[in-house]
Design a protein around this motif. Structure first.
Motif, short mmCIF file in Angstrom:
data_model
loop_
_atom_site.label_atom_id
_atom_site.label_comp_id
_atom_site.label_asym_id
_atom_site.label_seq_id
_atom_site.Cartn_x
_atom_site.Cartn_y
_atom_site.Cartn_z
N VAL A 250 0.81 -1.22 0.00
CA VAL A 250 0.00 0.00 0.00
C VAL A 250 0.84 1.26 0.00
O VAL A 250 0.34 2.34 -0.30
CB VAL A 250 -0.96 0.02 1.20
CG1 VAL A 250 -1.96 -1.13 1.11
CG2 VAL A 250 -0.21 -0.04 2.52
N ALA A 251 2.12 1.16 0.35
CA ALA A 251 2.99 2.33 0.36
C ALA A 251 4.44 1.88 0.35
O ALA A 251 4.77 0.79 0.83
CB ALA A 251 2.72 3.22 1.58
N SER A 252 5.30 2.71 -0.21
CA SER A 252 6.74 2.45 -0.20
C SER A 252 7.47 3.73 0.15
O SER A 252 6.99 4.84 -0.10
CB SER A 252 7.21 1.93 -1.56
OG SER A 252 6.98 2.90 -2.57
N PHE A 253 8.65 3.59 0.74
CA PHE A 253 9.44 4.73 1.20
C PHE A 253 10.90 4.51 0.82
O PHE A 253 11.38 3.37 0.78
CB PHE A 253 9.32 4.91 2.71
CG PHE A 253 7.94 5.30 3.17
CD1 PHE A 253 7.64 6.63 3.43
CD2 PHE A 253 6.95 4.35 3.35
CE1 PHE A 253 6.38 7.00 3.86
CE2 PHE A 253 5.68 4.70 3.76
CZ PHE A 253 5.38 6.03 4.02
N ASN A 254 11.58 5.60 0.54
CA ASN A 254 13.01 5.54 0.27
C ASN A 254 13.81 5.63 1.56
O ASN A 254 14.91 6.18 1.58
CB ASN A 254 13.42 6.66 -0.69
CG ASN A 254 12.84 6.48 -2.07
OD1 ASN A 254 12.73 5.35 -2.55
ND2 ASN A 254 12.44 7.58 -2.70
N TYR A 255 13.23 5.10 2.61
CA TYR A 255 13.85 5.17 3.94
C TYR A 255 13.73 3.82 4.63
O TYR A 255 12.98 2.95 4.20
CB TYR A 255 13.18 6.27 4.79
CG TYR A 255 13.08 7.60 4.11
CD1 TYR A 255 14.21 8.42 3.98
CD2 TYR A 255 11.88 8.05 3.57
CE1 TYR A 255 14.13 9.64 3.34
CE2 TYR A 255 11.79 9.27 2.95
CZ TYR A 255 12.92 10.06 2.82
OH TYR A 255 12.84 11.27 2.19
N THR A 256 14.46 3.68 5.71
CA THR A 256 14.38 2.47 6.52
C THR A 256 13.13 2.52 7.40
O THR A 256 12.89 3.52 8.08
CB THR A 256 15.63 2.35 7.42
OG1 THR A 256 16.80 2.31 6.61
CG2 THR A 256 15.56 1.10 8.27
N ILE A 257 12.34 1.46 7.37
CA ILE A 257 11.15 1.36 8.23
C ILE A 257 11.48 0.43 9.39
O ILE A 257 11.68 -0.78 9.21
CB ILE A 257 9.93 0.84 7.45
CG1 ILE A 257 9.58 1.80 6.31
CG2 ILE A 257 8.74 0.68 8.39
CD1 ILE A 257 8.39 1.35 5.49
N TRP A 258 11.53 1.00 10.59
CA TRP A 258 11.89 0.23 11.77
C TRP A 258 10.68 -0.40 12.47
O TRP A 258 10.76 -1.49 13.02
CB TRP A 258 12.62 1.11 12.77
CG TRP A 258 13.99 1.53 12.37
CD1 TRP A 258 14.39 2.78 11.97
CD2 TRP A 258 15.16 0.71 12.33
NE1 TRP A 258 15.73 2.78 11.68
CE2 TRP A 258 16.23 1.52 11.90
CE3 TRP A 258 15.41 -0.63 12.61
CZ2 TRP A 258 17.53 1.04 11.75
CZ3 TRP A 258 16.70 -1.12 12.46
CH2 TRP A 258 17.74 -0.29 12.04
N THR A 259 9.57 0.31 12.48
CA THR A 259 8.45 -0.12 13.32
C THR A 259 7.15 0.43 12.75
O THR A 259 7.15 1.25 11.82
CB THR A 259 8.64 0.35 14.77
OG1 THR A 259 7.60 -0.18 15.59
CG2 THR A 259 8.63 1.87 14.85
N ALA A 260 6.02 0.01 13.32
CA ALA A 260 4.71 0.48 12.87
C ALA A 260 3.67 0.16 13.93
O ALA A 260 3.88 -0.69 14.80
CB ALA A 260 4.32 -0.16 11.53
N ASP A 261 2.53 0.84 13.84
CA ASP A 261 1.37 0.51 14.66
C ASP A 261 0.13 0.89 13.88
O ASP A 261 0.17 1.74 12.98
CB ASP A 261 1.41 1.25 16.00
CG ASP A 261 0.44 0.64 17.00
OD1 ASP A 261 0.01 -0.51 16.80
OD2 ASP A 261 0.10 1.32 17.99
N PHE A 262 -0.98 0.24 14.22
CA PHE A 262 -2.23 0.46 13.49
C PHE A 262 -3.28 1.04 14.42
O PHE A 262 -3.41 0.62 15.57
CB PHE A 262 -2.73 -0.86 12.90
CG PHE A 262 -4.01 -0.71 12.14
CD1 PHE A 262 -4.02 -0.12 10.89
CD2 PHE A 262 -5.22 -1.15 12.67
CE1 PHE A 262 -5.21 0.02 10.18
CE2 PHE A 262 -6.40 -1.01 11.98
CZ PHE A 262 -6.39 -0.42 10.73
#
Length: 508
Positions: A250-262
């Motif tokens: 659903v989304a992409s980033f040119n960065y490091t993704i360390w964590t998430a919450d919903f």
């Protein structure tokens, strides 16, 4: 009747809560060994690095209950039979390791129930979603589901604790685990986080209460950034065919993704990257920055309202970000803040770091090193647990951040690893692996270390408890949920993931 809150006591004359103050540095340890909580009428013992032994055996607890009822005097204090019995259970778990599960659950682990399609028809089964550092995502079916397929791997549990034969024989062996051949996916890079979309507890008799989707993020690599995925779990799963069609980026980033919450109230997720926090609409695939900082966001947690997000940073700060604004053009209106920061070095000098966002500087908390994990408590909506990579582990009240931690938990060991904290369904206990490969369990309320043992040569880095999914919303729903949790008899169980395999810990 006043509600019991961890770390606080209620003064009836002044009609307000007061924090239970920790021992003053330099004072006599004997004089401050016990702290009285007028609300619970029980004794709280300070956190200790030594694993305390339960002083009242089961037979003695039962005898005291027969003589005194639900509350009794023992060992210089008033105690609740129910609470003491749960502590006794938690201090004596039995642990199994599943064969052939190395390197599949060391970065993410969740448990839920899904509908599966078999030759005999549709059936409901328990499933573990396991993510690894090497980027594999696996469906692990627990129980008799595997007998419906010819192809797949069967994982058999082997007892690894306790050491005494009597305790081992008093517990039933857990169910086998089955991994169908079509139940594994290879992601673009390391799985950095996985969260199930919350569902309402089963006791509400809500027909629409199943987990529908899972949020999955990947860390990113040298050639590409991190991705945000949604895994569809609503439709019945057929493991005789591949499951990759259920996974959608659903989304992409040119960065490091360390964590998430919903956020369970909306279709929004927050992700933590190496340059700040971004809010993602998982339905539209749009994103907007809500916090920009030069310190990586390593841990995140929504509050119960979904209006605020706790962001744990690499520099040891925990900042509160307000995400209630209209998201169109929000990144252009991020406010700049210069926040004081006290170094953990010998000089203990005040330093400053800058960040942009709709934050509350006065609510910023500082831990001695990088934040490893954040967990909000559902029964007490202002309380959250936090751990940092120096081994510090504390309970905070969001309303009293300037007063410091409400409770501390001694004995935790870490130096550089992101290790998850796990809280049981009744929110009595918190469990975590350590950098020394030990597993430890504490009482959330008292801070006492109830259990520690080493049963693996690798650190348990992921944990998920067997629990009914939580549901936010109306106050009457929350009250029924709380009454449900504290009124039932729990058979505790938790899944633990490490490089050395998948473990199951159980209390009967």
């Amino acid at each position: 009747m006043p509600q019991e809150l961890p770390g606080l006591y209620y003064d009836a004359e002044k009609n307000r809560y007061f924090p239970i103050k920790p021992r003053i540095p330099g004072s006599s340890s004997h004089a401050s060994q016990f702290q009285k909580n007028p609300l619970s009428n029980s004794i709280q013992v300070e956190a200790t690095k030594l694993c305390p032994q339960t002083k009242a055996p089961t037979s003695r607890l039962l005898h005291l209950r027969e003589l005194n009822g639900g509350a009794f005097t023992f060992d210089r204090g008033r105690h609740s039979f129910q609470e003491e019995f749960h502590k006794l259970q938690a201090s004596k778990p039995v642990i199994w390791r599943y064969r052939g599960t190395d390197n599949i659950s060391d970065s993410a682990l969740e448990q839920t129930q899904i509908d599966t399609q078999t030759l005999e028809g549709q059936m409901e089964t328990d499933v573990l979603l396991a993510g690894s550092i090497d980027g594999s995502l696996s469906f692990l079916n627990v129980g008799k589901f595997g007998q419906h397929f010819e192809y797949g791997l069967t994982h058999i549990p082997d007892l690894v604790g306790p050491s005494t034969k009597v305790e081992a024989e008093s517990n039933e062996t857990p169910r086998y685990m089955w991994r169908p051949l079509g139940a594994s996916l290879r992601m673009s890079s390391r799985i950095s986080c996985m969260k199930l979309f919350e569902k309402c507890p089963t006791f509400t008799n809500n027909d629409d209460s199943k987990v529908r989707r899972a949020l999955i993020t990947t860390l990113g690599s040298e050639t590409s950034g991190g991705y945000v995925y949604i895994l569809n779990l609503l439709e019945p799963v057929d493991f005789s065919s591949t499951v990759d069609q259920r996974l959608h980026a659903v989304a992409s980033f040119n960065y490091t993704i360390w964590t998430a919450d919903f956020n369970s109230h909306t279709s929004r997720a927050v992700i933590g990257t190496n340059i700040g926090a971004s809010l993602v609409n998982v339905e539209r695939g749009t994103s907007v920055w809500v916090c920009r900082t030069k310190s990586d966001v390593l841990a995140q947690q929504f509050d119960q309202t979904g209006n605020l997000v706790l962001c744990g940073l690499r520099n040891g700060a925990i900042v509160t970000v307000d995400v209630r604004e209209n998201q169109d053009g929000l990144s252009a209106r991020l406010m700049r803040h210069r926040v004081p920061y006290f170094s953990s070095g010998r000089s203990n000098q005040k330093q400053w770091f800058e960040l942009k966002g709709h934050i509350y500087p006065s609510h910023t908390i500082y831990m001695p090193s990088s934040i490893s994990s954040l967990v909000s408590l559902q029964s007490y909506d202002q309380y959250f647990l936090a751990s940092s990579m120096d081994g510090s582990m504390k309970l905070y009240d969001h309303r009293l951040t300037k007063r410091g931690a409400v409770q501390s938990y001694g004995g935790h060991v870490n130096s550089h690893t992101r290790i998850q904290l796990g809280v049981d369904q009744s929110e009595r206990f918190v469990v975590s692996g350590g950098g020394d490969c030990y597993l430890r369990l504490w009482s959330i309320k008292s801070g006492k270390l109830l259990f520690e043992d080493k049963f693996s040569d690798s650190a348990p880095t992921t944990v998920c408890w067997q629990r009914a999914e939580r549901c936010g919303g109306r106050e009457d729903e929350k009250q029924r949920y709380k009454e449900h949790l504290f009124g039932q008899n729990h058979n505790f169980g938790a899944w633990l993931g490490s490089r050395g395999g998948l473990f199951y810990m159980h209390w009967s």
